[in-house]
Design an enzyme around this catalytic site. Structure first.
Site, short mmCIF file in Angstrom:
data_model
loop_
_atom_site.label_atom_id
_atom_site.label_comp_id
_atom_site.label_asym_id
_atom_site.label_seq_id
_atom_site.Cartn_x
_atom_site.Cartn_y
_atom_site.Cartn_z
N ARG B 27 -103.78 -49.09 72.34
CA ARG B 27 -104.55 -48.26 71.42
C ARG B 27 -104.64 -46.81 71.88
O ARG B 27 -105.17 -45.96 71.16
CB ARG B 27 -105.98 -48.81 71.28
CG ARG B 27 -106.05 -50.12 70.55
CD ARG B 27 -107.50 -50.50 70.32
NE ARG B 27 -108.20 -49.53 69.53
CZ ARG B 27 -108.39 -49.61 68.22
NH1 ARG B 27 -107.92 -50.63 67.55
NH2 ARG B 27 -109.06 -48.68 67.57
N TRP B 74 -106.56 -41.95 72.87
CA TRP B 74 -105.44 -41.47 72.06
C TRP B 74 -105.95 -40.18 71.44
O TRP B 74 -106.75 -40.20 70.52
CB TRP B 74 -105.11 -42.51 70.98
CG TRP B 74 -104.02 -42.09 70.06
CD1 TRP B 74 -104.18 -41.62 68.78
CD2 TRP B 74 -102.62 -42.12 70.30
NE1 TRP B 74 -102.96 -41.35 68.23
CE2 TRP B 74 -101.98 -41.64 69.13
CE3 TRP B 74 -101.83 -42.50 71.38
CZ2 TRP B 74 -100.59 -41.55 69.03
CZ3 TRP B 74 -100.46 -42.41 71.27
CH2 TRP B 74 -99.86 -41.93 70.11
N GLY B 101 -112.64 -42.60 66.78
CA GLY B 101 -112.79 -42.11 65.42
C GLY B 101 -113.04 -40.62 65.42
O GLY B 101 -112.77 -39.92 66.39
N LYS B 485 -85.05 -48.82 57.75
CA LYS B 485 -85.99 -49.83 58.23
C LYS B 485 -85.29 -51.19 58.33
O LYS B 485 -85.38 -51.88 59.34
CB LYS B 485 -87.16 -49.89 57.24
CG LYS B 485 -88.50 -50.13 57.76
CD LYS B 485 -89.16 -49.05 58.60
CE LYS B 485 -88.34 -47.92 59.03
NZ LYS B 485 -88.88 -47.00 59.97
N GLU B 488 -82.73 -51.29 61.16
CA GLU B 488 -83.32 -51.29 62.49
C GLU B 488 -83.75 -52.67 62.96
O GLU B 488 -83.52 -53.03 64.10
CB GLU B 488 -84.56 -50.38 62.52
CG GLU B 488 -84.27 -48.91 62.52
CD GLU B 488 -85.54 -48.08 62.52
OE1 GLU B 488 -85.64 -47.15 63.33
OE2 GLU B 488 -86.45 -48.36 61.69
N HIS B 504 -68.77 -42.88 42.45
CA HIS B 504 -67.75 -42.00 43.01
C HIS B 504 -67.17 -42.57 44.30
O HIS B 504 -66.78 -41.84 45.19
CB HIS B 504 -68.32 -40.60 43.23
CG HIS B 504 -68.69 -39.92 41.95
ND1 HIS B 504 -67.76 -39.41 41.08
CD2 HIS B 504 -69.88 -39.75 41.34
CE1 HIS B 504 -68.36 -38.91 40.01
NE2 HIS B 504 -69.65 -39.10 40.15
N LYS B 603 -88.62 -46.61 71.24
CA LYS B 603 -89.63 -46.09 70.32
C LYS B 603 -89.53 -44.58 70.20
O LYS B 603 -89.54 -44.02 69.13
CB LYS B 603 -91.03 -46.49 70.80
CG LYS B 603 -92.18 -45.91 69.96
CD LYS B 603 -92.14 -46.45 68.52
CE LYS B 603 -93.20 -45.81 67.64
NZ LYS B 603 -92.92 -46.07 66.21
#
Lengths: 608, 608
Positions: B27, B74, B101, B485, B488, B504, B603
């Site tokens: 987190r 974070w 938050g 997506k 991957e 085409h 990542k």
């Protein structure tokens, strides 16, 4: 490229000529015509439109006579129209001529002849020849033709009939193919073998600077200087289908091999004294060109890939910002267009529906529009404000090859024209680019001479259903085209990636033995490219590297290597795409597919 | 997103808190800290860097005591630094708080407190709370917290410890998750279940507007208004691995489901009275913004696809020409940059090597650079001239989902900010866009509630190795992301095409039963899109159409249909991508692959 037929013999010429033209329709089909001699007169019927239109006209006005020449046209100088159709005649209708190729100094000749009072009725370069023959007439047809030829510069093939000597046809070749067919009591002239194959398999192939005089019973060959030529007759063993393709198995391969000529023709007459001058092609004023502050390239499919190259070339040489759009998106995305925006639409056929629609949107929004197209008289050529022609000749295979390289050449020419006018390059730089451009046909030829070397690689990848192309910078734009080519005709799901972008997702698809074709012709990013090659190698990919001759590094990181000759980095794409075209071609052949007519696709996409 | 832990009991708090934080590192991991109570004092140790840095510091300066709170950060307000790390305390070190938050009105509160003489040592919004508690202290901790909460706007979860009442911890939740773990003679607070799972499986989950008071032996729940709450204890049956993912099978699915929150958080505080105002985020002057005459979006992978959307959005709303480049190409292609060029670099991690290199090139060339990133304190956030944060919280799955939608939101916000400043939209238009933006989280939620409906489609496509996505306009940019997506995480070779461009070339690859996913959410090109769908249907493709709710036409042309709620056309991509994310996710699951850590990919790509 046009089709030429001539006949002299005991039969009615009209039907033989028509039948011959029918076999040459792949060389041109925008207009056609015949001139037939009878009773001291040359009668001409010619019309815009496909051969059918001429046939219809002849059904009402048949031409009678046993000597004649015919032509099916692929417009170059002058749009398709009745007037511009061949044969062309002088004002007293004594000399008739059909012509394939380009008379480069025709404007100069035309002005001289006009000054002498010769009236011109067409926009063609060909008409010059008919008037020139009349002007130079010295009582001998062969001698007169020889004098005319001395004044004509360019690359051409001619067939000439005259009321003055109605027992013969004269043929001349300079850098455009021409053959003489030898029958029994009848003889033929043709630009290509298919036209005469029903009548004879015995031919003389004329070489550059040679002419032929043919009568009912004889064929004499000379140089245009008058020296006799000894040539062995050739016996044609091709069937009619092979003959159409000039001996190649497919139109696509033929067209790949025609690229040196297509490049040379597209360059012809546009470079003078080390600079590009397109004043004869496009009449944007210097102010127009200096005022451009944004360029949009808009096209579909292969032509879109030429547009991607256009961005790199224009931004590099002229420093005008460029956007490139697929036409089907551009027309609906409400692009930001101002009066100083130049929109360049690129379309081989000039009839691509989405491209045309985009062209119209751009004009409506106030942009100047430059069309780059291969078909004179096409909708793009008519509707664009200015047109820069590619001179690739008709492209029959659905997968475009010579049209693409010619589009690149047109883009280089336009960029160098802009660079000269706007002063963004100096004389030395312009000279370097034009010199390198003029060298490309020969360099392309050397790649084609090694074409067979590509076949084993192609047979290798033909076993796979998925593969990737990678490249950086200009190489990325080239591999996009290479990937499209492969998809179109081999049905292998290939995808082209900017090499540095692969690691941001698609690298997940790299697994053992998946083929990766890595183009590494750009020295400025060579090391980064090698890093990316090592990334895919590390995941098990089998890498075919394509690099520059003399590069000793690439081979160390890849499994197999092909090389191309070195030119200026910005021009390399013209050469780099050729091995990719051949790779696709041989892969399609190895898979036993219909190379020239892949499933689901049409040559010219005239629907949205 | 940050991690919160609190402990009260008979054991040494330090190790329990540290262990809990270790479980919450997913987190947040840019800084961490603990506050532990002993002998009338709150001792704090906190430091920038991963949890290891805190552990090292504690090995030299251990904290002793049986009550404490901990935090792993974070960064949102304020870069990662020792000062900005939690816990925060007031000046007399009587109140300590950890927080997850955003306190939206923190500037207003900070100014008031500063005016009263409270000294601030950090850039965080959190520090406000500690001073506010000191300022409002009324002799009762719960009552004081309640008064503080009344003044705080935003979305947050808090854990509070005070020397004033060292027998308890107080927890408050408003729109950020918080739980209470119930042990025997010890109790816990945590932002997430994994933090406490070693100690107890009995928890209370707090709801919005609720607070908890926990002592060694008891837990009491109230609303922040003081009303008692009766809540049943929950018994957690998840294992530790599942708990980390909040009950989802994979981080990717968790993050897909976090999108309503990520969108809401990224919008929070940036829309006032129907207009977007980013004055608190970016300090470009009005002149700066009015002087921009060209924008380049530069990014890699998924962020590049956000950039593609940026072109449409900016050109539509602000009419400034936009180019979009993959960073690995941009940095080497010598782009045309002037002082009035704005370069927008987009990177979730803010550490993408190619993007950073492009940022530096752009700055060197004299451009203004705006960074859009998800990580405060990242290289992009430090090196760009201005930064617009996405508030998506940490993204753990390699395949980006919530970061992408948050990047789109940031792009909308920036475009609307520009449009307001430059006057390219009027008040009614701005109001319409901001209203629709604020509605997106709820609309996204309705799609997620039907997520299971997508599973059967995904299981269908999981059987194929090749497929295509098609779309026009904005839908084209969305399907490019959808295709990436899928590649991957499912290793299916999918490719996205502008629907009008397929004919085409690539149409050759369409054969019986090949899946085609057609996005048709843009009414302006809906009919053209249907034509393209019919083209692939006619070649045998099996088409999944994704359209707008209420559309009765699309279903007639496709094999299967999914719908999404309608919003303004320009905002639709935020919703349209969600079914594509779910499709990829379920396809990967159906293929039994490692969803969160696909092969070959990292990542954050910190190499070139």
């Amino acid at each position: 490229m046009c089709g030429i037929v001539g006949y002299i013999g005991p039969k009615q010429a009209q039907n033989i000529l028509l039948e011959g033209l029918r076999k040459l329709e792949y060389r041109g089909y925008d207009s056609a015509g015949l001139a037939v001699y009878q009773n001291g007169k040359l009668d001409v019927q010619k019309t815009k439109g496909p051969l059918k239109a001429l046939e219809q006209r002849l059904s009402h006005h048949p031409l009678s006579g046993e000597l004649g020449i015919g032509h099916t046209r692929w417009a170059t100088h002058g749009k398709p129209s009745d007037e511009n159709s061949h044969p062309h005649v002088d004002q007293s209708q004594e000399f008739s001529v059909v012509h394939n190729g380009i008379i480069e100094n025709y404007i100069e000749l035309k002005e001289k002849l006009q000054a002498k009072g010769y009236p011109f009725t067409s926009e063609t370069d060909t008409e010059v020849i008919a008037h020139l023959l009349a002007d130079l007439w010295d009582g001998d047809l062969v001698s007169t033709v020889r004098k005319a030829v001395k004044q004509m510069e360019g690359a051409y093939a001619l067939a000439i009939a005259s009321v003055k000597e109605p027992d013969k046809l004269v043929a001349v070749r300079l850098a455009s193919p021409l053959i003489v067919g030898v029958g029994e009591g009848e003889n033929f002239i043709a630009s290509d073998i298919p036209a005469i194959l029903e009548h004879t398999r015995n031919v003389y192939v004329l070489e550059d600077g040679e002419m032929a005089v043919i009568t009912r019973d004889g064929v004499s060959l000379f140089t245009t200087d008058g020296a006799p030529v000894n040539r062995e007759q050739m016996r044609v063993t091709w069937d009619a289908v092979t003959a159409e393709k000039a001996g190649y198995d497919h139109f696509m391969l033929k067209e790949i091999f025609e690229q040196p000529k297509a490049i040379r023709d597209t360059l012809a007459g546009r470079i003078k004294d080390g600079v590009v001058d397109l004043a004869q092609d496009i009449s944007f004023t210097e102010e127009d060109l200096k005022g451009i502050d944004k360029i949009h390239f808009v096209a579909c499919g292969t032509a879109y890939h030429a547009g991607l190259m256009g961005k790199s070339v224009v931004e590099k040489l002229v420093r005008i910002p460029v956007e490139v759009d697929v036409a089907s998106e551009y027309r609906y995305r409400d692009p930001i267009i101002t009066p100083s925006t130049l929109v360049v639409v690129v379309s081989q056929s000039g009839e691509t529906a989405d491209t045309l629609a985009a062209l119209r949107e751009a004009k409506k929004a106030g942009a100047k529009v430059l069309g780059i197209t291969n078909v004179v008289g096409s909708s793009v050529s008519r509707e664009a404000d200015q047109v820069l022609m590619t001179w690739a000749g008709p492209e029959i295979a659905v997968a475009s090859t010579k049209a693409y390289t010619s589009q690149l050449i047109a883009i280089y020419l336009f960029s160098l024209h802009l660079a000269r006018v706007r002063g963004s390059l100096d004389a030395a730089e312009l000279k370097a680019y034009t010199t390198a451009l003029l060298n490309l046909p020969e360099q392309a030829q050397t790649i084609l001479e090694e074409a067979d070397a590509i076949r084993p690689f192609a047979e290798g990848i033909a076993k796979h259903d998925n593969l990737f192309f990678i490249g950086r910078g200009l190489d990325y734009a080239v591999v996009m085209e290479g990937s499209l080519k492969l998809k179109e005709i081999s049905y292998i799901h290939s995808e082209a990636y900017a090499a540095g972008e692969l690691k941001h997702g698609t690298l997940a698809l790299i697994e053992d033995d998946i083929p990766v074709i890595a183009l590494a012709t750009q020295k400025a990013v060579f090391e980064k490219m090698v890093s990316n090659i090592i990334e895919v190698k590390a995941r098990g990919a089998h890498v075919l590297g394509i690099g520059l001759q003399g590069d000793t590094e690439l081979g160390k990181s890849v499994d197999e290597t092909l090389t191309i000759p070195e030119t200026l980095p910005l021009l390399t794409p013209v050469l780099a795409v050729i091995p990719l075209q051949l790779l696709s071609y041989y892969a399609s052949v190895a898979r036993g597919l219909n190379v020239d007519k892949p499933r689901n696709l049409a040559k010219s996409v005239t629907v949205e």
